[in-house]
Design a protein around this motif. Structure first.
Motif, PDB file in Angstrom:
ATOM      1  N   ARG A   1       8.596   5.428  -2.802  1.00 14.88           N
ATOM      2  CA  ARG A   1       7.762   4.394  -3.420  1.00 14.88           C
ATOM      3  C   ARG A   1       8.650   3.329  -4.078  1.00 14.88           C
ATOM      4  NH1 ARG A   1       3.544   7.146  -7.273  1.00 14.88           N
ATOM      5  NH2 ARG A   1       2.897   4.978  -7.441  1.00 14.88           N
TER       6      ARG A   1
ATOM      7  N   SER B   1       0.912   4.504  -2.506  1.00 12.30           N
ATOM      8  CA  SER B   1       0.525   5.771  -1.874  1.00 12.30           C
ATOM      9  C   SER B   1       1.095   6.957  -2.627  1.00 12.30           C
ATOM     10  CB  SER B   1       1.021   5.801  -0.422  1.00 12.30           C
ATOM     11  OG  SER B   1       0.777   7.059   0.156  1.00 12.30           O
ATOM     12  N   GLU B   2       0.247   7.966  -2.838  1.00 12.82           N
ATOM     13  CA  GLU B   2       0.674   9.187  -3.521  1.00 12.82           C
ATOM     14  C   GLU B   2       1.281  10.195  -2.561  1.00 12.82           C
ATOM     15  OE1 GLU B   2      -2.626  10.698  -5.692  1.00 12.82           O
ATOM     16  OE2 GLU B   2      -2.741   8.964  -7.058  1.00 12.82           O
ATOM     17  N   GLU B   3       1.180   9.909  -1.264  1.00 14.21           N
ATOM     18  CA  GLU B   3       1.737  10.827  -0.274  1.00 14.21           C
ATOM     19  C   GLU B   3       3.264  10.772  -0.236  1.00 14.21           C
ATOM     20  OE1 GLU B   3       0.070   9.901   3.465  1.00 14.21           O
ATOM     21  OE2 GLU B   3      -1.995  10.467   2.912  1.00 14.21           O
TER      22      GLU B   3
ATOM     23  N   SER C   1       0.830  -1.212   0.000  1.00 17.16           N
ATOM     24  CA  SER C   1       0.000   0.000   0.000  1.00 17.16           C
ATOM     25  C   SER C   1       0.863   1.260   0.000  1.00 17.16           C
ATOM     26  CB  SER C   1      -0.940  -0.006   1.212  1.00 17.16           C
ATOM     27  OG  SER C   1      -0.196   0.124   2.427  1.00 17.16           O
ATOM     28  N   LEU C   2       2.016   1.198   0.652  1.00 12.58           N
ATOM     29  CA  LEU C   2       2.925   2.342   0.637  1.00 12.58           C
ATOM     30  C   LEU C   2       3.478   2.585  -0.767  1.00 12.58           C
ATOM     31  CD1 LEU C   2       4.887   1.791   3.981  1.00 12.58           C
ATOM     32  CD2 LEU C   2       3.144   3.523   3.517  1.00 12.58           C
TER      33      LEU C   2
END
Length: 993
Positions: free
Chosen positions: A62, A54-56, A50-51
């Motif tokens: 990533r 993630s767009e954060e 999920s990381l």
């Protein structure tokens, strides 16, 4: 104290923190400790994935998450998932390759990437499906990195795997290194690439090879030969030959001779047909090339070489004959085979002439085998073949009808095939054998005619001969049907004909004769020789059969289809059969068949069969012996010998038999200097043969091994590949048939098809043999002939006093008194021996304690003339000298020599320095080469001095005769030098009536 896993748990906890900086720090930290804590990290794999999505997080974070997921999946054994995340990691994965300790992970993922890329390339070519840009990028990056670092061979390997032939071309254009093209060719031929892709690569490489020239001795002529023979395409070969005419005609002659070494009959015949007639300038050259491609010129030269260098030790044969009971069929066959092997190709039948009484003991099939042995002895003696066999061949194609004579007639027909092995197509011998087969009424004569036709027409693809054999098969005679099954496969060798396979398999399922089923099973295997994946379905079908005889054929189908490729899937299947099949015969064959897959990598075989050689099943152990012998033949490989020597003491007789045979195969042409075990092996042979209490099967094996170790007058090696490195079709087929001696002794004669004369035979532009010398950079003893066996030493009498009984003394005293009384002194012969002395035998005084005296030179072979003088490091050898495969890399032609070869002598680069026993033992592979060498004459203005040949030969012009009975009255070429024919005599076979 903090437990080790606590640090991993603490870092994992940071992945759930809301701050991106903490997550990035955790991902970087976890990437460094994955090998130690992958189990704990795997519990959070969903969070890590999920990381990555993630767009954060930053792109770098990533990528770290993708790399971490890839590593975890790698340790979990999920390699596809590992690859997918590695592709997503991008530059982070590329950087991982430079971190110590990560090599195994990176190599595994890259291997999977190449596999996926190959699959994607195939889909792209078929359906136009685009390749993932990330996958494309990782392969491109890998290739460019290899090229930039000068790792060209690694780059070529990856390019071949990923089907990027443009990379191969780019590397060659950059380096202009022809050896890299040879490396690419070897890689695609010796590994498990599909047949279609293999041919695609070879066709791509052919135009990249520069045209050879005489100036540089063209080291890549061997590679070109291998490439053209492997393709087997006359359409590509003919233009290549034409490119040498007329300016480089010597190279054209050399290429033609090299093509004959490994090319099939139909391939060579097609080239001959498609060559142009030529004009006034080139006609003679093209005619000469056609004559060479007929194959008879090479055979004539090797026949002369073997005949003139024959070093057969007759005392070995005499010892075997004196030790074995001639009336026993197994022993008679053993000595017949030993004599045939030791005299193979030498045309010397002196042992038979001197032992007619022993020969007369042959009966029935022993007589068949004894007559067939003449074909081995006279192999290649095309001209005199029919004359030699004339007394035994069916007259006018009809058997005599005399009881017992049919066996010698059948054996003679088989012998005729062996004489013309692989050269029968286009010669009247094939027609003669066909007519005899159709006219024969006896199944014994049909058996011999069928075997002879198959061996002579091997690979000729003669449809009419196939139909004649099929008619014989349909008679449903066990004896003739078995031979027909073998021969049908031999005629259609390597065609992969589904129609022929269906016919043969259908009949094999219908007949009740085991002999016929076995012959057809091996015949089907011959159909799929070198067909690789095209044989998979047939092999699988045969291996699934209930009949073990057909499964036996499936094993050989797999072995012949992938011969010399070391294909992992095929090896895996054979190993599975070897440990799981319910039939001992099939298990033994599966282990033996490994040799045909691995003979190009003999050093691997001992490791693979080590455990099999220790199996509880004696048939598996026996198969291991033959696998070692065939795959390592002629190498003297010590690892193989170390496994086989203990097996000579096995509790089962046929395992010992296999070990003796295998040692003979491995140690052929080895000297005591280069292989220290050979002396003890020879001693073991003598002891076993002379031991009347030994099992007959073991003694049989020792006799055969002794014959193989000294094969061809000690001037041949045994090899399943040609000098250029191509598969030797004739040798592979011959060894497969030899393995069937388990069921039928006469088939053992086919081992002679694998005998390869080892020498340098130099020819000038006129294809005549001039006298010249070359240099062997080795001590003479290192590659010397074995010392001849010494005859029994003369014996002298030693006097030893013995105990004398009192009664004897009293009787002698009475005789003396009586003689004295009569006035006659008793002559006690004091000068010779005293009364009561017993004769004791001792070696003749003056016998040499250090070596045997050579009858040719008067000095001990391989030793200096004087004990104080050191042995020289080099040796001059004349044209037509024996040069063993290991010695070939140490052969040089002096720069000032009048004659220079137009291509490199050896397939390996010349060895620097002088050969030593250790340097030979450490050679990774033995150098091929030698054979027929075309020479450039640097001083053509001088009159050459030629070697006079003693063997009459036939030329293609002589071949064209309208005489229907030509084979009984051969018209010799008027220009050919005539030799005195041997005095005719008939073997005493008629005694068996």
């Amino acid at each position: 104290m903090v437990r080790p896993h606590s640090s991993a748990a603490g870092v994992l906890a940071l992945l759930s923190e809301p701050e991106p900086v903490l997550k990035e720090h955790a991902l970087k930290s976890l990437n460094t400790i994955v090998p130690q804590f992958w189990a704990e990290i795997s519990e959070q794999i969903e969070l890590i994935e999920s990381l990555y999505e993630s767009e954060e997080l930053s792109d770098e974070a990533r990528s770290s998450a993708a790399l971490l997921a890839s590593k975890v999946y790698y340790y979990l054994g999920e390699y596809d998932e590992a690859l997918s995340f590695a592709l997503s990691a991008g530059s982070a994965f590329e950087a991982e390759g430079r971190i110590p300790g990560a090599e195994e992970y990176v190599e595994t993922v890259i291997s999977k990437a190449i596999d996926r890329y190959v699959e994607a390339r195939s889909k792209e070519e078929v359906g136009g499906e685009k390749i993932d840009s990330k996958l494309q990028g990782i392969i491109e990056g890998l290739l460019h990195r290899c090229i930039s670092e000068g790792e060209y061979r690694q780059a070529i390997g990856i390019a071949l795997e990923s089907r990027r032939l443009d990379i191969v071309s780019d590397i060659y254009k950059k380096t202009r290194d022809v050896s890299l093209l040879s490396y690419a060719m070897d890689a695609v031929l010796d590994t498990g690439f599909s047949l279609s892709y293999r041919n695609e690569v070879l066709k791509f490489l052919l135009p990249l090879f520069p045209l050879p020239s005489r100036k540089d001795k063209s080291p890549h002529v061997h590679s070109l030969t291998r490439l053209l023979v492997s393709l087997g395409s006359p359409e590509l070969t003919v233009p290549y030959l034409k490119s040498f005419v007329p300016n480089e005609k010597l190279l054209a002659y050399q290429l033609a001779f090299d093509l004959v070494e490994g090319g099939a009959q139909d391939f060579l015949e097609s080239i001959r047909t498609e060559l142009p007639e030529g004009d006034a300038t080139t006609k003679e050259i093209y005619d000469q090339i056609r004559e060479i491609l007929a194959g008879q010129e090479s055979v004539k030269l090797y026949l002369e070489f073997l005949k003139s260098n024959n070093k057969t030790d007759m005392l070995i044969l005499k010892h075997t004959k004196d030790s074995l009971e001639g009336r026993s069929s197994i022993y008679h066959n053993a000595l017949t085979l030993q004599n045939a092997f030791m005299h193979a190709g030498t045309t010397s039948d002196s042992f038979l002439r001197e032992n007619l009484e022993w020969l007369a003991l042959a009966s029935n099939w022993a007589k068949f085998s004894a007559t067939a042995g003449l074909g081995v002895i006279h192999k290649g003696h095309f001209v005199e073949g029919m004359n030699i066999l004339g007394p035994y061949l069916p007259q006018q194609g009809v058997e005599s009808g005399i009881p017992g004579a049919i066996y010698s007639e059948g054996g003679a027909l088989y012998a005729l095939g062996l004489i013309n092995a692989g050269c029968g197509s286009g010669r009247q011998v094939e027609g003669y054998l066909r007519e005899t087969l159709k006219a024969a009424q006896s199944e014994v004569v049909q058996h011999g005619a069928a075997l002879g036709l198959g061996v002579a027409g091997m690979g000729g693809k003669n449809a009419e001969a196939y139909e004649d054999l099929k008619s014989t098969l349909f008679n449903d005679s066990a004896v003739s049907g078995e031979a027909a099954g073998y021969a049908m496969g031999l005629i259609m060798l390597g065609t992969g004909s589904g129609e022929c396979a269906d016919e043969m398999l259908t009949y094999a399922r219908e007949t009740q004769h085991e002999k016929i089923i076995r012959g057809l099973a091996i015949g089907i295997a011959f159909l799929y020789y070198a067909r690789q994946e095209q044989a998979d379905s047939v092999a699988e079908s045969l291996l699934d059969e209930k009949d073990p005889l057909l499964r036996y054929g499936g094993v050989y189908t797999l072995a012949l289809a992938y011969a010399g490729t070391s294909n992992n899937d095929a090896i895996r299947k054979l190993l599975h059969v070897a440990v799981s099949d319910t039939s001992d015969d099939v298990r033994r064959a599966a282990v033996t068949a490994l040799a045909f897959l691995l003979f190009k990598n003999p050093s691997q075989v001992p490791r693979i069969v080590q455990l099999l050689s220790e199996s509880y099943n004696p048939h598996v152990r026996c198969g291991a012996t033959l696998a070692l012998g065939i795959a390592c033949a002629g190498t003297g490989l010590q690892d193989a010998i170390d496994i086989l020597e203990p097996m000579t003491k096995d509790s089962v007789d046929f395992v010992r038999q296999g070990a003796y045979i295998a040692l003979g195969l491995i140690l052929v042409e080895q000297s005591e200097a280069s292989s220290p075990t050979i002396a003890s092996i020879r001693t073991t042979y003598n002891k076993v043969i002379g031991n009347k209490h030994e099992d007959p099967m073991a003694r049989f094996g020792a006799v055969i091994g002794q014959g193989l170790i000294d094969a061809g007058g000690r001037n041949v090696t045994i090899s399943l590949q040609s000098r250029a490195g191509t598969r030797n079709m004739s040798a592979i087929v011959g060894m497969v048939l030899f393995c069937q001696f388990w069921y039928w002794y006469p088939l053992a004669h086919c081992a002679s098809l694998a005998f390869e004369p080892t020498g340098i035979i130099g020819l000038d532009a006129k294809l005549r043999a001039p006298k010249f010398e070359f240099i062997s950079n080795a001590k003479p003893s290192l590659f010397a002939y074995p010392q001849p066996t010494q005859p029994p030493k003369k014996e002298t009498v030693t006097k030893v006093a013995t105990a004398v009984l009192s009664t004897t003394a009293k009787a002698k005293a009475r005789e003396k008194r009586k003689a004295a009384a009569e006035g006659e002194a008793m002559d006690t012969d004091e000068k010779e021996k005293k009364d009561g002395d017993v004769e004791m035998k001792s070696d003749e005084a003056g016998a040499d304690k250090h070596g045997d005296v050579s009858p040719l030179t008067g000095s001990m072979s391989g030793l200096p003339e004087s004990p104080n003088s050191p042995e020289p490091n080099t040796q001059k050898l004349p044209n037509f000298s024996r040069v063993t495969p290991a010695q070939m890399a140490y052969v040089t032609f002096p720069p000032d020599s009048r004659y220079q070869p137009v291509r490199a002598v050896s397939t390996l680069p010349p060895r620097k320095g002088h050969a030593t026993a250790s340097s030979i033992a450490n050679m990774e592979k033995f150098a091929g080469g030698g054979g027929v060498l075309i020479l450039t004459d640097l001083r053509p203005e001088q009159e050459p001095e030629y070697i006079e040949f003693t063997t009459v030969h036939v030329t293609p012009q002589t071949e064209a005769s309208e005489d229907p009975d030509r084979w009984r009255h051969i018209a010799l070429d008027e220009n050919a030098p005539e030799a005195d024919p041997p005095e005719p005599f008939e073997y005493p076979f008629d005694s068996d009536t």
